[in-house]
Every structure is written in structure tokens, then in C-alpha cells.
Design an enzyme around this catalytic site. Structure first.
Site, PDB file in Angstrom:
ATOM      1  N   CYS A   1      -4.453   4.677   8.487  1.00 53.97           N
ATOM      2  CA  CYS A   1      -3.177   4.901   9.184  1.00 53.97           C
ATOM      3  C   CYS A   1      -2.129   3.893   8.705  1.00 53.97           C
ATOM      4  O   CYS A   1      -2.267   2.692   8.934  1.00 53.97           O
ATOM      5  CB  CYS A   1      -3.419   4.781  10.688  1.00 53.97           C
ATOM      6  SG  CYS A   1      -1.914   4.736  11.679  1.00 53.97           S
TER       7      CYS A   1
ATOM      8  N   CYS B   1      -0.490   1.928  11.550  1.00 50.48           N
ATOM      9  CA  CYS B   1      -1.440   0.943  12.089  1.00 50.48           C
ATOM     10  C   CYS B   1      -1.459  -0.305  11.221  1.00 50.48           C
ATOM     11  O   CYS B   1      -1.459  -1.429  11.725  1.00 50.48           O
ATOM     12  CB  CYS B   1      -2.857   1.516  12.134  1.00 50.48           C
ATOM     13  SG  CYS B   1      -3.019   2.970  13.165  1.00 50.48           S
TER      14      CYS B   1
END
Length: 115
Positions: A43, A46
Site C-alpha cells: 500500500c 501506508c
């Protein structure tokens, strides 16, 4: 992020479902507020917020417990997580707040609110 900064941060990393379950039990029996950052290695968002999460763990270390859980390493205990990153905030063992997405200032504000 420099490896040294990450090593000196106060973030516990859940390495498995069992480890995350143990951490959740500790949070549930603790009076210390906590935040769990649910993310994933793949991600992009993230990975952008993670250095700030580590930095903020040092800033708020005397007020909050910080935990990072990769949803791929903890698939059973993170089934309820629909978006990454997701932050869950706990107080007196109860989940009291949730934040989706990144944004260092938003995260700092929530941490301040729950610390």
C-alpha cells in the site's frame, strides 16, 4: 525513513495473528490509550504515513501505546479492516475512534485528542 529512526521508535509490530491477538489482550486490560495502524507492505499510502507514525510514536510515547499490523501478516485478526491505512484508537480497553487514510496532521490531531 532512516533505519535508525525506525529502530528507536516506540512502535510494536504485530508479526502474526497470535501476536496481534496478544497485543489486543494487553490493550483491553490496560488503562494506557493505544493506537493500531493497520497497513500493508504493498500500500503506497501506508508506506507514506508509516515514517510519520514512527516519529509520532516517539512524540507521544509517554501517553499512548503504538502498534503496527500488516494485514497480510495478520489475515485472521484483521478481517474487519476494509481500507489501508486504518487507525484504531483505544481507551480503557475499548475502541473509541477510527481514522481512514493518511495525513500526518490529521493523525497528530487524533493522537493528541486520545492521549
Amino acid at each position: 525513513m532512516e533505519k535508525q529512526e525506525e529502530q528507536s521508535s516506540k512502535v510494536k509490530t504485530a508479526s502474526s495473528d497470535q501476536h496481534l491477538s496478544d497485543i489486543l489482550l494487553q490493550i483491553n486490560s490496560s488503562k494506557t490509550p493505544a493506537v493500531i495502524n493497520y497497513g500493508a507492505s504493498w500500500c503506497r499510502v501506508c508506506n507514506q504515513i508509516l515514517p510519520a507514525f514512527h516519529k509520532l510514536s516517539n512524540e507521544f510515547s509517554n501517553k499512548l501505546s503504538f502498534v503496527y499490523a500488516d494485514i497480510d501478516e495478520c489475515p485472521e485478526t484483521t478481517q474487519q479492516v476494509r481500507y489501508t491505512p486504518t487507525f484504531h484508537f483505544y481507551r480503557d480497553g475499548e475502541r473509541v475512534d477510527e481514522m481512514f487514510g493518511a495525513g500526518e496532521e490529521r493523525l497528530r490531531d487524533r493522537l493528541w485528542l486520545h492521549s
